[in-house]
Each structure stands twice: as structure tokens, then as C-alpha cells.
Design a protein around this motif. Sequence first.
Motif, PDB file in Angstrom:
ATOM      1  N   LYS A 200      23.751  39.422  15.636  1.00 55.23           N
ATOM      2  CA  LYS A 200      22.495  39.534  16.380  1.00 55.23           C
ATOM      3  C   LYS A 200      21.887  38.154  16.515  1.00 55.23           C
ATOM      4  N   SER A 202      19.500  35.010  17.281  1.00 55.84           N
ATOM      5  CA  SER A 202      18.065  34.872  17.040  1.00 55.84           C
ATOM      6  C   SER A 202      17.261  34.973  18.329  1.00 55.84           C
ATOM      7  N   ASP A 203      17.881  34.603  19.436  1.00 59.99           N
ATOM      8  CA  ASP A 203      17.208  34.677  20.744  1.00 59.99           C
ATOM      9  C   ASP A 203      18.163  35.361  21.716  1.00 59.99           C
ATOM     10  N   GLU A 248      25.222  31.536  14.058  1.00 62.11           N
ATOM     11  CA  GLU A 248      25.019  30.679  15.228  1.00 62.11           C
ATOM     12  C   GLU A 248      25.114  29.199  14.895  1.00 62.11           C
TER      13      GLU A 248
END
Length: 289
Positions: A200, A202-203, A248
Amino acid sequence: MSDEKNVDELSGVQTTGHEWDGIKELDNPMPRWWLLTFYATIIWAIGFTVFYPAWPMINSTTSGILGYSSRSNVRGQLDAAEAARGDYVTAIADKNVEEILADDSLRDFAIASGSAAFKVNCVQCHGSGAEGSAGYPNLNDDDWMWGGSAEQIYATIGHGIRFAGDDDTHLSEMPAYGEILEPGQIREVAAYVYSLSGGKPSDLSLVEPGAQVFADNCAACHGEKAVGNKDLGAPNLTDAIWLYGSGEAAIAQQVRHPRHGVMPAWSERLGDVKVKELAVYVHSLGGGE
């Protein structure tokens, strides 16, 4: 010094004359059975040194009357073991790894021998259980950058990866996209790649433009669906198995300044038979295709 005997009043036994804090030491004689055993061990030790090799010399030891040598016995056992495995070694030398896997006795022998070779040569990087670590792949899973068939594992072990001393080594290098893409594009493609394996980002707004960055720059090697290309050594990006760390930030770092691991080519050092045995053993760990 007094010659008078000091006898303990309670036991009637003569003391040694030693006394600590009012406690006197009785001079009881050793049990007869203990003395006889002690003398017997002395006689046995002397006899042993006469009949068997015992006393160290400058370059050897005394040979003893019997001329016994455990070294010759061990050498005989080693020669017998070597002769027993000779037929297996010859058969492995004459067959490819797929043929070895198809022969139950050869496969069992190769797994046992390959396991021993793995402990000597491979655990330093891949771990004692072949579970790997950061930068060193886990050999128990199904993620194989250069293919996980027995023949492909054999080629990888034999010729290595990015090993300068072997002309047939696997070669592939991911470009350093820090010099090609803008920082924002690297964040976008990192978010997109992270999402492919269920992560998932962060943005979430970065995922869609990241897909376009991937299509323009990465799909040529990793494929349109990012499942990798084993001919090029491009890893599958959808399975959540990461060689240099997940997330990420780790993905962005690899995109920006990729690390390229090196594995030695083992054929010249270990010989073809041992490489085949290693390939069969690694394949048997369960992750091979």
C-alpha cells in the motif's frame, strides 16, 4: 619432632598430625581393592606403551612391539569408501542433471554429496539453511532470476553471475535511473512497483503515473506485467520477494542506484561433477522448477 603417635580417641585410628580448626585428619589406609586396581592400571599403562605406539619422538613415535597403526586402518577405510563411490561419480560425470534426477540412486547420492559441498562452499552467502539474506537469494522459494530448472541452476552455479573470469557467466545490469529519471518519476515508479505485490503506497496518486513511467522505462526487461524475464535476469516484481529489501524507499533506492550482485563461477574450482551434485541438491530444496 616428637615420635609419639597421635591416636584419635573416638575411632582409635592414628592421625596424620594435620589439624585444621580443631579437626584432625585420620590416617586411614587405602582400601585394598583400590590399591590393587591402581597398581594394575600402572602395569597396564607400561604394557600399552611397550606393545603400541606411544612415546613421541622428533619426527615420529615409538612403533611398539605389535607395530599397530590406526593411520593405515583409516587409509584403508577411506580407499574402500572412495572405490565404492567411484561408480556413482563416473555415472554423474557421464550424465546431465536431468538424467541424474531421473535415476533414484544417482539422485540420492548427488543430493548427499551436494549437501556436503554446499556446507563448505555456499553457506557463507546463502546461509546454512539456504534461506539467503539481503543481497543473497533464498534458494528455497520459487523466485529464480535466471531460471530454477535443474539445468538452469547447473548453469548458474557453474558459470556464476557477473563473474569476470568466465566468458559464459550470466550478465545483466539495470541502468542507474537516478541519472535518467526525475526524482518525482522515481517516487512514482517505486509506488507503482510496490503496489504490484500487494503493498500500500503512502500516496496512491503516484501509482497511475508510475505505471506509465514503468511502461516507458522498465517493461522492456521486466515485461508489461512485471513478471520478469529469466533470459535477462530481470526479476519478477509481483511476488513480494525482494533481494535488497521491500518498501517504497528500498525500491526507489534500487531504481536510483541499482546494486548488482556477483556470484563466482564454480566449475573451474570444484569440477563439473561437484557442480552437478550442487545443482541437484539445490533443486531438491523445493524451490526449483
